[in-house]
Design a protein around this motif. Structure first.
Motif, PDB file in Angstrom:
ATOM      1  N   LEU A 217      14.858   1.919  -9.353  1.00 12.30           N
ATOM      2  CA  LEU A 217      13.593   2.656  -9.354  1.00 12.30           C
ATOM      3  C   LEU A 217      13.699   3.985 -10.068  1.00 12.30           C
ATOM      4  O   LEU A 217      12.685   4.641 -10.315  1.00 12.30           O
ATOM      5  N   GLY A 218      14.919   4.387 -10.410  1.00  9.33           N
ATOM      6  CA  GLY A 218      15.107   5.598 -11.205  1.00  9.33           C
ATOM      7  C   GLY A 218      14.965   5.367 -12.700  1.00  9.33           C
ATOM      8  O   GLY A 218      14.953   6.314 -13.483  1.00  9.33           O
ATOM      9  N   GLN A 219      14.833   4.095 -13.118  1.00  7.50           N
ATOM     10  CA  GLN A 219      14.662   3.778 -14.533  1.00  7.50           C
ATOM     11  C   GLN A 219      13.221   4.114 -14.950  1.00  7.50           C
ATOM     12  O   GLN A 219      12.284   3.873 -14.182  1.00  7.50           O
ATOM     13  N   PRO A 220      13.037   4.669 -16.136  1.00  8.06           N
ATOM     14  CA  PRO A 220      11.684   5.028 -16.588  1.00  8.06           C
ATOM     15  C   PRO A 220      10.729   3.831 -16.546  1.00  8.06           C
ATOM     16  O   PRO A 220      11.045   2.758 -17.058  1.00  8.06           O
ATOM     17  N   GLY A 221       9.573   4.022 -15.909  1.00  7.23           N
ATOM     18  CA  GLY A 221       8.562   2.978 -15.841  1.00  7.23           C
ATOM     19  C   GLY A 221       8.839   1.872 -14.842  1.00  7.23           C
ATOM     20  O   GLY A 221       7.985   1.003 -14.624  1.00  7.23           O
ATOM     21  N   ARG A 222      10.009   1.906 -14.201  1.00  4.52           N
ATOM     22  CA  ARG A 222      10.388   0.817 -13.303  1.00  4.52           C
ATOM     23  C   ARG A 222       9.544   0.745 -12.026  1.00  4.52           C
ATOM     24  O   ARG A 222       9.236  -0.364 -11.568  1.00  4.52           O
ATOM     25  N   PRO A 223       9.182   1.869 -11.400  1.00  2.00           N
ATOM     26  CA  PRO A 223       8.383   1.752 -10.169  1.00  2.00           C
ATOM     27  C   PRO A 223       7.100   0.945 -10.365  1.00  2.00           C
ATOM     28  O   PRO A 223       6.758   0.088  -9.537  1.00  2.00           O
TER      29      PRO A 223
ATOM     30  N   MET B 211       6.475  -1.296 -12.707  1.00  2.00           N
ATOM     31  CA  MET B 211       6.819  -2.692 -12.995  1.00  2.00           C
ATOM     32  C   MET B 211       7.241  -3.412 -11.720  1.00  2.00           C
ATOM     33  O   MET B 211       6.882  -4.575 -11.496  1.00  2.00           O
ATOM     34  N   SER B 212       7.996  -2.730 -10.880  1.00  2.00           N
ATOM     35  CA  SER B 212       8.456  -3.329  -9.628  1.00  2.00           C
ATOM     36  C   SER B 212       7.280  -3.602  -8.694  1.00  2.00           C
ATOM     37  O   SER B 212       7.219  -4.657  -8.028  1.00  2.00           O
ATOM     38  N   LEU B 213       6.341  -2.672  -8.649  1.00  2.00           N
ATOM     39  CA  LEU B 213       5.163  -2.849  -7.806  1.00  2.00           C
ATOM     40  C   LEU B 213       4.355  -4.064  -8.256  1.00  2.00           C
ATOM     41  O   LEU B 213       3.911  -4.876  -7.432  1.00  2.00           O
ATOM     42  N   ALA B 214       4.164  -4.210  -9.554  1.00  2.00           N
ATOM     43  CA  ALA B 214       3.442  -5.371 -10.080  1.00  2.00           C
ATOM     44  C   ALA B 214       4.171  -6.665  -9.752  1.00  2.00           C
ATOM     45  O   ALA B 214       3.558  -7.687  -9.417  1.00  2.00           O
ATOM     46  N   SER B 215       5.493  -6.612  -9.813  1.00  2.00           N
ATOM     47  CA  SER B 215       6.315  -7.773  -9.487  1.00  2.00           C
ATOM     48  C   SER B 215       6.179  -8.123  -8.010  1.00  2.00           C
ATOM     49  O   SER B 215       6.098  -9.310  -7.637  1.00  2.00           O
TER      50      SER B 215
ATOM     51  N   ASP C 108       0.836  -1.210   0.000  1.00  2.00           N
ATOM     52  CA  ASP C 108       0.000   0.000   0.000  1.00  2.00           C
ATOM     53  C   ASP C 108       0.868   1.257   0.000  1.00  2.00           C
ATOM     54  O   ASP C 108       0.572   2.223  -0.701  1.00  2.00           O
ATOM     55  N   VAL C 109       1.941   1.231   0.799  1.00  2.00           N
ATOM     56  CA  VAL C 109       2.838   2.387   0.870  1.00  2.00           C
ATOM     57  C   VAL C 109       3.471   2.641  -0.496  1.00  2.00           C
ATOM     58  O   VAL C 109       3.496   3.776  -0.987  1.00  2.00           O
ATOM     59  N   MET C 110       3.964   1.590  -1.120  1.00  2.00           N
ATOM     60  CA  MET C 110       4.603   1.761  -2.419  1.00  2.00           C
ATOM     61  C   MET C 110       3.599   2.214  -3.473  1.00  2.00           C
ATOM     62  O   MET C 110       3.905   3.063  -4.317  1.00  2.00           O
ATOM     63  N   SER C 111       2.398   1.640  -3.423  1.00  3.25           N
ATOM     64  CA  SER C 111       1.359   2.015  -4.373  1.00  3.25           C
ATOM     65  C   SER C 111       1.026   3.501  -4.266  1.00  3.25           C
ATOM     66  O   SER C 111       0.880   4.199  -5.283  1.00  3.25           O
ATOM     67  N   GLU C 112       0.937   3.983  -3.041  1.00  3.87           N
ATOM     68  CA  GLU C 112       0.637   5.400  -2.818  1.00  3.87           C
ATOM     69  C   GLU C 112       1.777   6.291  -3.309  1.00  3.87           C
ATOM     70  O   GLU C 112       1.539   7.340  -3.914  1.00  3.87           O
ATOM     71  N   GLU C 113       3.002   5.869  -3.057  1.00  6.85           N
ATOM     72  CA  GLU C 113       4.162   6.645  -3.509  1.00  6.85           C
ATOM     73  C   GLU C 113       4.197   6.734  -5.034  1.00  6.85           C
ATOM     74  O   GLU C 113       4.424   7.816  -5.602  1.00  6.85           O
ATOM     75  N   VAL C 114       3.986   5.609  -5.693  1.00  8.27           N
ATOM     76  CA  VAL C 114       4.036   5.575  -7.156  1.00  8.27           C
ATOM     77  C   VAL C 114       2.880   6.380  -7.749  1.00  8.27           C
ATOM     78  O   VAL C 114       3.047   7.117  -8.729  1.00  8.27           O
ATOM     79  N   ALA C 115       1.687   6.254  -7.155  1.00  2.00           N
ATOM     80  CA  ALA C 115       0.522   6.996  -7.647  1.00  2.00           C
ATOM     81  C   ALA C 115       0.734   8.502  -7.532  1.00  2.00           C
ATOM     82  O   ALA C 115       0.210   9.280  -8.344  1.00  2.00           O
ATOM     83  N   ALA C 116       1.531   8.914  -6.551  1.00  2.00           N
ATOM     84  CA  ALA C 116       1.802  10.340  -6.349  1.00  2.00           C
ATOM     85  C   ALA C 116       2.944  10.836  -7.234  1.00  2.00           C
ATOM     86  O   ALA C 116       3.321  12.004  -7.160  1.00  2.00           O
ATOM     87  N   GLY C 117       3.490   9.938  -8.064  1.00  3.35           N
ATOM     88  CA  GLY C 117       4.569  10.340  -8.964  1.00  3.35           C
ATOM     89  C   GLY C 117       5.957  10.058  -8.436  1.00  3.35           C
ATOM     90  O   GLY C 117       6.954  10.399  -9.063  1.00  3.35           O
TER      91      GLY C 117
ATOM     92  N   ASP D 192       9.197  -0.061  -1.241  1.00  2.00           N
ATOM     93  CA  ASP D 192      10.048  -1.158  -1.710  1.00  2.00           C
ATOM     94  C   ASP D 192      10.878  -1.711  -0.559  1.00  2.00           C
ATOM     95  O   ASP D 192      10.975  -2.927  -0.359  1.00  2.00           O
ATOM     96  N   GLU D 193      11.475  -0.811   0.217  1.00  5.66           N
ATOM     97  CA  GLU D 193      12.281  -1.235   1.366  1.00  5.66           C
ATOM     98  C   GLU D 193      11.434  -1.991   2.391  1.00  5.66           C
ATOM     99  O   GLU D 193      11.843  -3.050   2.891  1.00  5.66           O
ATOM    100  N   LEU D 194      10.248  -1.473   2.696  1.00  4.12           N
ATOM    101  CA  LEU D 194       9.358  -2.122   3.657  1.00  4.12           C
ATOM    102  C   LEU D 194       8.934  -3.508   3.171  1.00  4.12           C
ATOM    103  O   LEU D 194       8.827  -4.452   3.962  1.00  4.12           O
TER     104      LEU D 194
END
Length: 236
Positions: A187-193, A195-199, A136-145, A152-154
């Protein structure tokens, strides 16, 4: 014959990658403008226009500088200078970081794949809740840009805790700083956040289903994904 032997001893020189050249130009700008700790660098868009390159390449140069601790990049505030280094020092640190990346990837593949398998066999409902909160934390971070570093760390810490292996947990703690380098870079790669979240979600589903083999396979696929970074690629 001697000429042929000499030729065989020669190695093709590798050209500096474009983002490495941009790093040098950015550092030269910092020196020329006499920027100090806390000063902001120009926005990615402005740097791309001034340097005549794509924003993606500028972003990669900034990520490399962030990994090396030269700048701090926060969503909404841009790149802030942490300290003003010598260009030669940064390039040496970049080479050192580049040389240890394969070892970090190898360590993560060995440790985290096993941790995911154990987590699937040993997880509790409390563990599942902890992993869900991390997602949830990562999803919120990614949704906010953002890039989702905290989530990811958590997530990976929650997997480690769910495995209930004190020795493996200690080993993960030992390499945590090195993993942080790869986290920022990946996570600095374009589109990676995204993709990582889905993974992450695929790993969670396997752990939730107590599918040890599936969790291990999903984690290995994830490590392969996040290890695909520009520093491990050479331009022809």
């Amino acid at each position: 014959m001697a000429l042929e032997n000499n030729r065989s001893a020669l190695k093709k020189m590798q050209r500096p990658r474009l983002y490495e050249q941009l790093m040098q130009q950015i550092l030269a700008f910092v020196e020329t403008e006499q920027l100090g700790p806390g000063d902001h660098l120009p926005a990615e868009r402005d740097l791309a226009v001034q340097l005549g390159v794509s924003r993606a390449t500028v972003a990669q140069a900034l990520v490399a500088l962030e990994v090396l601790g030269v700048i701090d990049v926060q969503h909404g505030t841009g790149a802030v200078l942490v300290y003003r280094p010598h260009i030669a020092t940064v390039l040496r640190q970049l080479r050192e970081h580049e040389s240890r990346l394969p070892d970090i990837v190898e360590a993560r593949s060995t440790l985290e794949v096993k941790l995911a398998s154990l987590a699937a066999m040993r997880r509790t409902e409390e563990d599942l809740e902890r992993i869900t909160r991390a997602l949830d934390v990562m999803s919120e971070e990614v949704a906010a840009g953002g890039r989702g570093e905290r989530g990811d760390e958590l997530f990976h810490k929650a997997i480690t805790a769910a495995a209930k292996s004190s020795v493996l947990q200690q080993l993960m703690t030992f390499i945590s700083e090195m993993v942080l380098e790869t986290r920022i870079e990946s996570l600095g790669q374009p589109g990676r956040p995204e993709m990582s979240l889905a993974s992450h979600r695929r790993i969670f589903e396997a752990i939730q289903d107590q599918d040890a083999r599936g969790a291990a396979d999903a984690m290995l696929e994830h490590i392969n994904l996040v290890s695909d970074v520009a520093l491990l690629k050479r331009e022809d």
